[in-house]
Design an enzyme around this catalytic site. Structure first.
Site, PDB file in Angstrom:
ATOM      1  N   PHE A 123      13.467   7.080   6.763  1.00  0.00           N
ATOM      2  CA  PHE A 123      12.882   8.408   6.511  1.00  0.00           C
ATOM      3  C   PHE A 123      11.579   8.475   7.302  1.00  0.00           C
ATOM      4  O   PHE A 123      10.776   7.547   7.234  1.00  0.00           O
ATOM      5  CB  PHE A 123      12.620   8.530   5.010  1.00  0.00           C
ATOM      6  CG  PHE A 123      11.886   9.752   4.554  1.00  0.00           C
ATOM      7  CD1 PHE A 123      12.570  10.932   4.286  1.00  0.00           C
ATOM      8  CD2 PHE A 123      10.512   9.720   4.353  1.00  0.00           C
ATOM      9  CE1 PHE A 123      11.898  12.052   3.822  1.00  0.00           C
ATOM     10  CE2 PHE A 123       9.833  10.846   3.882  1.00  0.00           C
ATOM     11  CZ  PHE A 123      10.529  12.016   3.612  1.00  0.00           C
ATOM     12  N   SER A 126       5.528  10.369   8.158  1.00  0.00           N
ATOM     13  CA  SER A 126       4.149  10.031   8.526  1.00  0.00           C
ATOM     14  C   SER A 126       3.953   9.963  10.036  1.00  0.00           C
ATOM     15  O   SER A 126       4.851   9.566  10.779  1.00  0.00           O
ATOM     16  CB  SER A 126       3.762   8.676   7.928  1.00  0.00           C
ATOM     17  OG  SER A 126       3.895   8.714   6.529  1.00  0.00           O
ATOM     18  N   PRO A 128       0.462   9.377  13.086  1.00  0.00           N
ATOM     19  CA  PRO A 128      -0.911   8.840  13.155  1.00  0.00           C
ATOM     20  C   PRO A 128      -1.938   9.756  12.454  1.00  0.00           C
ATOM     21  O   PRO A 128      -2.842   9.271  11.789  1.00  0.00           O
ATOM     22  CB  PRO A 128      -1.170   8.735  14.660  1.00  0.00           C
ATOM     23  CG  PRO A 128       0.190   8.500  15.253  1.00  0.00           C
ATOM     24  CD  PRO A 128       1.140   9.280  14.397  1.00  0.00           C
ATOM     25  N   GLN A 279      -7.270 -17.963 -25.947  1.00  0.00           N
ATOM     26  CA  GLN A 279      -7.097 -16.538 -26.252  1.00  0.00           C
ATOM     27  C   GLN A 279      -7.245 -15.659 -25.003  1.00  0.00           C
ATOM     28  O   GLN A 279      -6.548 -14.650 -24.853  1.00  0.00           O
ATOM     29  CB  GLN A 279      -8.142 -16.118 -27.303  1.00  0.00           C
ATOM     30  CG  GLN A 279      -7.799 -14.816 -27.979  1.00  0.00           C
ATOM     31  CD  GLN A 279      -8.806 -14.463 -29.052  1.00  0.00           C
ATOM     32  OE1 GLN A 279     -10.002 -14.351 -28.776  1.00  0.00           O
ATOM     33  NE2 GLN A 279      -8.345 -14.305 -30.271  1.00  0.00           N
ATOM     34  N   ILE A 337      -4.726 -16.307 -13.608  1.00  0.00           N
ATOM     35  CA  ILE A 337      -4.187 -17.308 -14.545  1.00  0.00           C
ATOM     36  C   ILE A 337      -3.782 -18.576 -13.787  1.00  0.00           C
ATOM     37  O   ILE A 337      -3.967 -19.688 -14.277  1.00  0.00           O
ATOM     38  CB  ILE A 337      -3.002 -16.708 -15.346  1.00  0.00           C
ATOM     39  CG1 ILE A 337      -3.542 -15.694 -16.363  1.00  0.00           C
ATOM     40  CG2 ILE A 337      -2.183 -17.799 -16.046  1.00  0.00           C
ATOM     41  CD1 ILE A 337      -2.492 -14.901 -17.110  1.00  0.00           C
ATOM     42  N   GLU A 363       4.715   6.483  -0.112  1.00  0.00           N
ATOM     43  CA  GLU A 363       5.370   7.599  -0.827  1.00  0.00           C
ATOM     44  C   GLU A 363       4.356   8.383  -1.665  1.00  0.00           C
ATOM     45  O   GLU A 363       4.664   8.884  -2.745  1.00  0.00           O
ATOM     46  CB  GLU A 363       6.583   7.098  -1.621  1.00  0.00           C
ATOM     47  CG  GLU A 363       7.604   6.461  -0.671  1.00  0.00           C
ATOM     48  CD  GLU A 363       9.002   6.363  -1.195  1.00  0.00           C
ATOM     49  OE1 GLU A 363       9.355   7.156  -2.085  1.00  0.00           O
ATOM     50  OE2 GLU A 363       9.751   5.508  -0.697  1.00  0.00           O
ATOM     51  N   SER A 366      -2.157   6.837  -4.723  1.00  0.00           N
ATOM     52  CA  SER A 366      -2.494   7.149  -6.132  1.00  0.00           C
ATOM     53  C   SER A 366      -3.286   8.457  -6.214  1.00  0.00           C
ATOM     54  O   SER A 366      -3.129   9.230  -7.165  1.00  0.00           O
ATOM     55  CB  SER A 366      -3.317   6.010  -6.738  1.00  0.00           C
ATOM     56  OG  SER A 366      -2.507   4.859  -6.857  1.00  0.00           O
TER      57      SER A 366
END
Ligand code: CAA
Length: 384
Positions: A123, A126, A128, A279, A337, A363, A366
């Protein structure tokens, strides 16, 4: 409201998980490191029906629902987000677009090989100078009798270097702005289309994204998808569906990172005990699992709305926004972690961390998802 997956959907999850574990996992680290395209895996995904999951069987698809599609992309991405996006682009950005907007001839001749996995799709929106501002298209398609002659540069064409077919947005009437953009079904085996460069990316390195050039590429008017001038609307409609796929990809990445961190926390000992008993670590895992579940529910709700032919623009953007931020957050916590080991290529979490970032960008970033959601909420009668 039913939160239980159907027996078919549970079977589909198991099939996709088994395939990802047995066939994709053994080569994921090497393909990532050396930028290797998973040609054999793509072929097998086609044979399993993963390349046209929600496409009608009469056009070579598997005829499943969009929740099943999300489950498959999630399971592929739990092991390898590159395979997830390769399938997602073919499914929702190409096959869905052809099924929704194509005429019968296009569906039989062009959609069928793509949905069955015999051919691969990409697809191309987009450029430049046209990223979030997708309407700022510079690629020109000039009419010449029954043909159009296309010239321009396209960026970030995922699957592009290996694609047989590309849905290409190009400007046919610049004076009309957004309404002057047309979607063409490009055959990459014809002269005039080429790969300028394969991007050397931070993540999803086994999936190839390219800058591509059109140099006097001639295409017949029968290869227009929909109608001349409908290209922007088509691209936006396709991206609504695509965003469910990227949400599912992000959930898979987050789930993979979570499981790796959880398992590591059980075997890694510090101060005389497994770190899962501290914890700080246990609560982090709890937060990861909670956010992942919330993201999954949003994605399945958006997919269900699509299956029911309800409006799902805001639902898809919410799912994509929340799932991608969950993927980035969870992968960051997983690295933490793992401590120094999380920074090493010996363990998978640094790859999840690198792969997660793109889900907040492609796509629609945010920021664009927040824009889409806020615009949808302002429509009369909109319900959050
Ligand atoms: N669904 C359907 N139609 C839509 C739509 C949507 N989500 N968003 C806009 N439209 C329609 C509008 O209804 C309008 O149509 P009418 O004129 O008929 O009313 C038309 O499109 C123009 O809309 P806007 O005025 O809202 O256009 P805009 O320029 O102000 O904003 C935008 C549009 C939302 C910012 C849009 O440009 C956008 O989504 N940008 C992000 C682009 C993007 O997601 N790019 C991803 C590239 S693909 C990729 O990443 C591929 C890959 O490799 C994986």
């Amino acid at each position: 409201m039913d939160f239980q997956l159907s027996e078919d959907q549970q079977f589909i999850r198991k099939t996709a998980r088994d395939f990802a574990e047995k066939t994709i996992k053994p080569t994921v680290a090497e393909r990532d490191q050396h930028h290797i395209w998973p040609a054999e895996i793509v072929k097998q995904m086609g044979e399993l029906g993963f390349m046209g999951v929600a496409i009608n069987e009469q056009y070579g698809g598997s005829g499943l629902d969009y929740v099943s599609y999300a489950i498959i992309i999630e399971e592929l991405s739990r092991v390898d987000a590159s395979c997830g996006v390769i399938a997602s682009v073919n499914n929702s950005l190409v096959c869905y677009g052809l099924e929704r907007f194509g005429n019968e001839q296009q569906k039989h001749e062009l959609l069928t090989p793509l949905a069955s996995g015999a051919r691969l799709g990409a697809f191309s929106l987009s450029e430049p100078q046209a990223g979030s501002d997708a309407a700022a298209q510079k690629t020109r398609a000039v009419k010449d009798g029954d043909y159009y002659v296309i010239n321009g540069i396209k960026n970030w064409v995922t699957n592009g270097p290996h694609a047989d077919t590309i849905l290409l947005m190009a400007m046919t009437k610049p004076e009309l702005g957004i309404k002057g953009i047309t979607c063409f079904i490009v055959d990459t085996h014809q002269p005039g289309v080429s790969v300028v460069k394969n991007e050397d990316k931070l993540g999803i390195r086994s999936a190839h994204s390219a800058q591509m050039a059109y140099d006097d590429y001639r295409i017949h008017k029968d290869m227009i998808l929909g109608e001349e001038g409908l290209g922007f609307k088509i691209a936006m409609t396709i991206l609504n569906a695509g965003r469910i796929g990227i949400a599912a990809q992000a959930i898979g990445i987050a789930q993979g990172a979570f499981e790796a961190a959880r398992d590591y926390a059980h075997v890694r000992e510090q101060f005389g005990q497994a770190i899962v008993h501290f914890q700080a670590v246990g609560f982090t895992l709890a937060d990861m699992a909670t956010r992942i579940k919330a993201a999954r529910l949003l994605a399945y709700e958006a997919a269900t709305r699509k299956d029911r032919h309800e409006d799902y623009i805001a639902a898809a953007s919410m799912a994509k926004l929340f799932a991608s931020e969950t993927a980035m957050w969870s992968a960051t916590k997983a690295v933490q972690i793992f401590g120094s080991n999380g920074y090493s290529k010996e363990y998978p979490v640094e790859r999840f961390f690198r792969d997660a970032k793109i889900t907040e960008i492609y796509e629609g970033t945010s920021e664009i998802q927040r824009l889409v959601i806020s615009r949808e909420l302002m429509k009369p009668g909109a319900i959050a």
